[in-house]
Design a protein around this motif. Structure first.
Motif, mmCIF file in Angstrom:
data_model
loop_
_atom_site.group_PDB
_atom_site.id
_atom_site.type_symbol
_atom_site.label_atom_id
_atom_site.label_comp_id
_atom_site.label_asym_id
_atom_site.label_seq_id
_atom_site.Cartn_x
_atom_site.Cartn_y
_atom_site.Cartn_z
ATOM 1 N N ARG A 197 0.827 -1.216 0.000
ATOM 2 C CA ARG A 197 0.000 0.000 0.000
ATOM 3 C C ARG A 197 0.860 1.264 0.000
ATOM 4 O O ARG A 197 0.888 2.023 0.982
ATOM 5 N N VAL A 198 1.560 1.483 -1.087
ATOM 6 C CA VAL A 198 2.464 2.625 -1.142
ATOM 7 C C VAL A 198 1.707 3.944 -1.112
ATOM 8 O O VAL A 198 0.546 4.037 -1.518
ATOM 9 N N SER A 199 2.387 4.963 -0.630
ATOM 10 C CA SER A 199 1.862 6.319 -0.632
ATOM 11 C C SER A 199 2.839 7.210 -1.403
ATOM 12 O O SER A 199 3.927 6.773 -1.790
ATOM 13 N N LEU A 200 2.436 8.452 -1.605
ATOM 14 C CA LEU A 200 3.285 9.387 -2.343
ATOM 15 C C LEU A 200 4.663 9.502 -1.697
ATOM 16 O O LEU A 200 5.671 9.693 -2.383
ATOM 17 N N SER A 201 4.708 9.369 -0.391
ATOM 18 C CA SER A 201 5.965 9.525 0.340
ATOM 19 C C SER A 201 6.930 8.362 0.136
ATOM 20 O O SER A 201 8.065 8.420 0.602
ATOM 21 N N ASP A 202 6.481 7.330 -0.534
ATOM 22 C CA ASP A 202 7.377 6.203 -0.844
ATOM 23 C C ASP A 202 8.145 6.433 -2.141
ATOM 24 O O ASP A 202 8.974 5.600 -2.524
ATOM 25 N N THR A 203 7.890 7.540 -2.808
ATOM 26 C CA THR A 203 8.653 7.891 -4.005
ATOM 27 C C THR A 203 10.112 8.107 -3.615
ATOM 28 O O THR A 203 10.422 8.981 -2.810
ATOM 29 N N ALA A 204 10.981 7.279 -4.174
ATOM 30 C CA ALA A 204 12.390 7.284 -3.779
ATOM 31 C C ALA A 204 13.162 6.349 -4.711
ATOM 32 O O ALA A 204 12.582 5.699 -5.572
ATOM 33 N N VAL A 205 14.462 6.288 -4.495
ATOM 34 C CA VAL A 205 15.305 5.309 -5.175
ATOM 35 C C VAL A 205 15.582 4.170 -4.205
ATOM 36 O O VAL A 205 15.919 4.410 -3.037
ATOM 37 N N TYR A 206 15.436 2.955 -4.680
ATOM 38 C CA TYR A 206 15.625 1.771 -3.843
ATOM 39 C C TYR A 206 16.836 0.985 -4.360
ATOM 40 O O TYR A 206 16.902 0.627 -5.536
ATOM 41 N N TYR A 207 17.779 0.722 -3.463
ATOM 42 C CA TYR A 207 19.005 0.023 -3.826
ATOM 43 C C TYR A 207 19.019 -1.379 -3.231
ATOM 44 O O TYR A 207 18.721 -1.568 -2.046
ATOM 45 N N CYS A 208 19.398 -2.339 -4.060
ATOM 46 C CA CYS A 208 19.597 -3.721 -3.627
ATOM 47 C C CYS A 208 21.098 -3.953 -3.498
ATOM 48 O O CYS A 208 21.845 -3.686 -4.443
ATOM 49 N N LEU A 209 21.546 -4.416 -2.341
ATOM 50 C CA LEU A 209 22.962 -4.680 -2.115
ATOM 51 C C LEU A 209 23.140 -6.122 -1.671
ATOM 52 O O LEU A 209 22.337 -6.649 -0.911
ATOM 53 N N VAL A 210 24.202 -6.716 -2.165
ATOM 54 C CA VAL A 210 24.493 -8.101 -1.810
ATOM 55 C C VAL A 210 25.943 -8.192 -1.359
ATOM 56 O O VAL A 210 26.834 -7.669 -2.016
ATOM 57 N N GLY A 211 26.180 -8.830 -0.255
ATOM 58 C CA GLY A 211 27.555 -9.001 0.178
ATOM 59 C C GLY A 211 27.636 -9.514 1.596
ATOM 60 O O GLY A 211 26.651 -9.568 2.317
#
Lengths: 114, 118
Positions: free
Chosen positions: A77-91
């Motif tokens: 249930r995303v809202s406008l405030s979830d607008t962002a860049v999402y990074y996936c990191l593995v290590g």
């Protein structure tokens, strides 16, 4: 080095569930999967981390299949405030630099529309 | 409690000018990282401190970049003779663990300093 691949951008509408998938085909046995979120003009913020199966916290869920070659970040249930860049990191602890510095890709730019 | 703070938030410099960027980590955090983030890219590692010791500076792009953390708390990233390619956001992150990495730990980022070199 375990390289990650994720979509460059995604669009969604308020109230929808958003799933962002990250591919990491050569993930190593000791590697964890971690997601960070970055809003404009802010530093990245830790969202969730997992090793296998499913992890859930107050912000998101992380689904990791048995082969661990991919993972999916789920935002309910995303809202406008979830607008962002999402990074996936593995290590693991010593991933990348010898002191455990984080290695970011370009991330997924999520745009939530009203 | 207070998070990681950075100052200034914005800095405009003329090419050739020296700049100093400050980071105040969360009190008691052992590890401190500096990252550089170009427009549209993810952050890239510059250097790492464990207390006052600079244990890794492999990410510093040139010898014009210098970082210090003399008392194991506040850190300063200095860029000498700035060039246009130095324009970026400089992020500082701290962590309570030594060599935190990804396994079961997290890093706390400041808001960054946006540097524009004209």
């Amino acid at each position: 080095l375990a390289k990650t691949t994720q979509p460059i951008s995604m669009d969604s509408y308020e109230g929808q569930e958003v799933n962002i998938t990250c591919s990491h085909n050569n993930i190593a046995t000791n590697d964890y999967i971690t997601w960070y979120q970055q809003f404009p003009s802010q530093g990245p913020r830790f969202i969730i981390q997992g090793y296998k199966t499913k992890v859930t916290n107050e912000v998101a869920s992380l689904f990791i299949p048995a082969d661990r070659k991919s993972s999916t970040l789920s935002l309910p249930r995303v809202s406008l405030s979830d607008t962002a860049v999402y990074y996936c990191l593995v290590g693991d602890r010593y991933y990348g630099g010898s002191q455990g510095n984080l290695i970011f890709g370009k991330g997924t730019k999520l745009s939530v529309k009203p | 409690g207070a998070g990681v703070s950075q100052s200034p938030r914005y800095k405009v410099a003329k090419r050739g000018q020296d700049v100093a960027l400050r980071c105040d980590p969360i009190s008691g955090h052992v590890s401190l990282f500096w990252y550089q983030q170009a427009l549209g890219q993810g952050p890239e590692f510059l250097t790492y401190f464990q207390n006052e010791a600079q244990l890794d500076k492999s990410g510093l792009p040139s010898d014009r970049f210098f970082a210090e953390r003399p008392e194991g708390s506040v850190s300063t990233l200095k860029i000498q003779r700035t060039q246009q390619e130095d324009s970026a956001v400089y992020l500082c992150a701290s962590s309570p663990q030594q060599a935190p990495g990804l396994g079961g730990t997290t890093q706390y980022f400041g808001p960054g300093t946006r540097l524009l070199v004209l």
